[in-house]
Design a protein around this motif. Structure first.
Motif, mmCIF file in Angstrom:
data_model
loop_
_atom_site.group_PDB
_atom_site.id
_atom_site.type_symbol
_atom_site.label_atom_id
_atom_site.label_comp_id
_atom_site.label_asym_id
_atom_site.label_seq_id
_atom_site.Cartn_x
_atom_site.Cartn_y
_atom_site.Cartn_z
ATOM 1 N N ASP A 96 0.853 -1.200 0.000
ATOM 2 C CA ASP A 96 0.000 0.000 0.000
ATOM 3 C C ASP A 96 0.882 1.241 0.000
ATOM 4 O O ASP A 96 1.806 1.357 0.819
ATOM 5 C CB ASP A 96 -0.910 0.019 1.232
ATOM 6 C CG ASP A 96 -1.870 -1.151 1.281
ATOM 7 O OD1 ASP A 96 -2.480 -1.443 0.245
ATOM 8 O OD2 ASP A 96 -1.990 -1.780 2.351
ATOM 9 N N MET A 98 0.513 5.392 0.321
ATOM 10 C CA MET A 98 -0.473 6.351 0.782
ATOM 11 C C MET A 98 0.071 7.776 0.711
ATOM 12 O O MET A 98 1.233 8.018 1.030
ATOM 13 C CB MET A 98 -0.882 6.020 2.226
ATOM 14 C CG MET A 98 -1.646 4.710 2.352
ATOM 15 S SD MET A 98 -1.453 3.900 3.958
ATOM 16 C CE MET A 98 0.125 3.093 3.730
ATOM 17 N N ASP A 108 -0.598 3.988 8.983
ATOM 18 C CA ASP A 108 -0.877 2.870 8.080
ATOM 19 C C ASP A 108 -2.364 2.604 7.906
ATOM 20 O O ASP A 108 -2.757 1.776 7.090
ATOM 21 C CB ASP A 108 -0.202 1.601 8.605
ATOM 22 C CG ASP A 108 1.300 1.759 8.720
ATOM 23 O OD1 ASP A 108 1.920 2.186 7.738
ATOM 24 O OD2 ASP A 108 1.848 1.464 9.796
ATOM 25 N N ASP A 205 -8.439 0.318 2.197
ATOM 26 C CA ASP A 205 -7.928 0.631 3.523
ATOM 27 C C ASP A 205 -8.381 -0.446 4.491
ATOM 28 O O ASP A 205 -9.563 -0.826 4.531
ATOM 29 C CB ASP A 205 -8.457 1.992 3.967
ATOM 30 C CG ASP A 205 -8.172 2.276 5.423
ATOM 31 O OD1 ASP A 205 -6.991 2.336 5.799
ATOM 32 O OD2 ASP A 205 -9.148 2.428 6.189
ATOM 33 N N ARG A 433 -6.887 11.219 1.950
ATOM 34 C CA ARG A 433 -5.823 10.275 1.610
ATOM 35 C C ARG A 433 -6.089 9.659 0.242
ATOM 36 O O ARG A 433 -7.234 9.365 -0.109
ATOM 37 C CB ARG A 433 -5.706 9.169 2.646
ATOM 38 C CG ARG A 433 -4.789 8.013 2.239
ATOM 39 C CD ARG A 433 -4.625 6.983 3.345
ATOM 40 N NE ARG A 433 -3.827 7.527 4.440
ATOM 41 C CZ ARG A 433 -3.518 6.850 5.549
ATOM 42 N NH1 ARG A 433 -3.963 5.603 5.713
ATOM 43 N NH2 ARG A 433 -2.786 7.406 6.492
ATOM 44 N N GLN A 435 -4.782 6.257 -1.688
ATOM 45 C CA GLN A 435 -4.073 5.002 -1.455
ATOM 46 C C GLN A 435 -4.050 4.176 -2.733
ATOM 47 O O GLN A 435 -5.061 4.007 -3.398
ATOM 48 C CB GLN A 435 -4.747 4.203 -0.337
ATOM 49 C CG GLN A 435 -4.118 2.840 -0.085
ATOM 50 C CD GLN A 435 -4.666 2.169 1.158
ATOM 51 O OE1 GLN A 435 -4.922 2.823 2.162
ATOM 52 N NE2 GLN A 435 -4.849 0.853 1.096
ATOM 53 N N THR A 437 -2.907 0.342 -4.099
ATOM 54 C CA THR A 437 -2.684 -0.991 -3.545
ATOM 55 C C THR A 437 -2.355 -1.988 -4.651
ATOM 56 O O THR A 437 -3.008 -2.010 -5.697
ATOM 57 C CB THR A 437 -3.937 -1.479 -2.791
ATOM 58 O OG1 THR A 437 -4.152 -0.632 -1.658
ATOM 59 C CG2 THR A 437 -3.776 -2.908 -2.320
#
Length: 444
Positions: A96, A98, A108, A205, A433, A435, A437
């Motif tokens: 991940d 971010m 995290d 998340d 945020r 993110q 992945t």
């Protein structure tokens, strides 16, 4: 000469008899069925060793769904010799990346209650980035058929532990389950029976919505099936669980509970949808080390959760909970000591709280999906309660993602997250945020 002729006639008769016997044997051999070769012992079939196949959900499981969460199907298992035991191994490696627009207390995880509010340090901080592999998972599933039903033992861990380093160990599951025809019996370390993991929305998340009730705990759980209709069944889950009273300590007081946490629920499920009503009953207490002063209060909570598949690749999730003294079960404020607090008269009182949330997933194709979710929670303490005013009064959460399963065992996704934190002094703080992945799943 007469004697020689008689001897020759006798020899010819014997030869004729011999020919007749041979012809008779050949005729019998042709008429009889061909001999069958000895059959080898049948190869053990894994599905037969597992007992009845579990009811498979027809709800589409999108790429953004949490890895190694759903009950695995029998075909993923390998038989261990002649023991009758089956094993399935799953290893998920997840990366991940971010990008936050400001400092957040939880690096995290996206936790709205950790967003700095006005007047707190880092409220006007700069943007920052972070990389994590803590969502990686190792899972073992064992099962075997017994005289009482299918016995399963499950182990699972990720790396969101409290230790040092980038990958601190964190055990999530270690439990056994006996799945009989008319009931299920669970014992070990598992998700609380108050948690409905099937209603968890599909977020990249790991933390997920702020208002979701998410807790791991030692427990014993009994779920009898009391009614069946077609593909549907009605169960009554009930459990005894470790209490873990979460109370802000004052002076030399220590927290305890006189009885374990108790849950009682009602769940109707089919392969396409389910609805669950769960109830939680608790005892919360504190005791001083000197003077033997004790204070206790009762606590309770109730929750309604729902999930269903829509169309071909769409699904919806919803949950709402309310109670007094169950903050330790709410995802965003667990560990803040908000189960109960002292009031001005030095009495211990449970704190009222509530939350709700929604999730929706749309499958653009079998391999591409988007999921959105929203959550809201709030606590409502009495005015005379002795509580730190910088603690959260309410939080909000929203997410939107796009996930692509570009191979059977690999997923790439991106997610936007937004959160808002309001403390007991009504100071606000917001954060965002992005993110990205990348996930590899050995044995999905």
């Amino acid at each position: 000469m007469r004697q020689q002729l008689q001897q020759q006639q006798q020899m010819m008769q014997k030869m004729q008899q011999r020919l007749d016997e041979l012809e008779s044997r050949e005729a019998q051999a042709k008429a009889a069925p061909p001999p069958t070769a000895p059959t080898a012992a049948p190869t053990p079939v894994i599905a037969s060793a597992t007992g009845p196949a579990p009811e498979e959900s027809r709800i589409h499981r999108p790429p953004s769904a949490l890895p190694a969460t759903a009950e695995p199907l029998p075909e993923g298992y390998v038989q261990l010799g002649d023991t009758g035991n089956l094993i399935k191994i799953d290893v998920v490696a997840q990366f991940d990346m971010m990008f936050d627009n400001k400092f957040m207390g939880a690096k995290d995880l996206f936790v709205p209650s950790s967003i700095p509010v006005q007047g707190q340090p880092f409220h006007d901080s700069d943007s920052r980035s972070n990389l994590s592999a803590k969502q990686s998972v190792f899972r073992l599933d064992f099962r075997r058929q017994t005289d009482y039903g299918l016995l399963k033992v499950v182990y699972k861990n990720n790396f969101f532990g409290s230790g040092s380093g980038d990958m601190p160990y964190n055990m999530q599951y270690l439990y056994g389950e006996l799945e009989a025809k008319d009931y299920s019996l669970i014992a070990g370390y598992y998700l609380s029976a108050f948690t409905d993991i099937d209603a968890f929305p599909n977020t990249l998340d790991y933390e997920g919505p702020n208002s979701f009730t998410f807790k791991y705990t030692p427990q014993v759980r009994y779920s009898p099936i009391v009614y069946r209709a077609g593909e549907g069944k009605l169960t009554i889950p009930m459990s005894i669980e470790k209490p873990n009273a979460d109370i802000a300590q004052i002076g030399d007081f220590e927290t305890y509970s006189r009885i374990p946490d108790l849950t009682l629920g009602l769940r109707w499920e089919t392969p396409d949808w389910h609805i669950q009503w769960a109830n939680l009953f608790r005892d919360l207490g504190v005791q001083s080390a000197i003077g033997d002063v004790q204070r206790n209060t009762d606590a309770y909570a109730t929750q309604l959760s729902f999930a269903a598949g829509l169309f071909d690749n769409d699904s919806v999730q919803a949950w709402a909970s309310y109670g007094s003294g169950y903050a330790n079960f709410l995802q965003d404020i667990s560990g803040f000591g908000l189960d109960a607090a002292f009031n001005a008269n030095a009495d211990l009182k449970a704190i009222d709280a509530g939350g709700w949330g929604l999730g929706y997933t749309h499958g653009w194709t079998d391999n591409v999906s988007s999921s959105a979710s929203y959550g809201y929670l709030r606590i409502d303490p009495d005015e005379d309660m002795l509580i730190d005013p910088t603690l959260p009064k309410s939080t909000r959460f929203a997410s939107l993602n796009l996930a692509w399963q570009f191979s059977e065992r690999a997923m790439l996704g991106a997610e936007y997250l937004w959160g808002k934190n309001t403390d007991l002094n009504d100071n606000d703080g917001e954060a965002q945020r992005l993110q990205v992945t990348l996930r590899y799943d050995l044995n999905p």
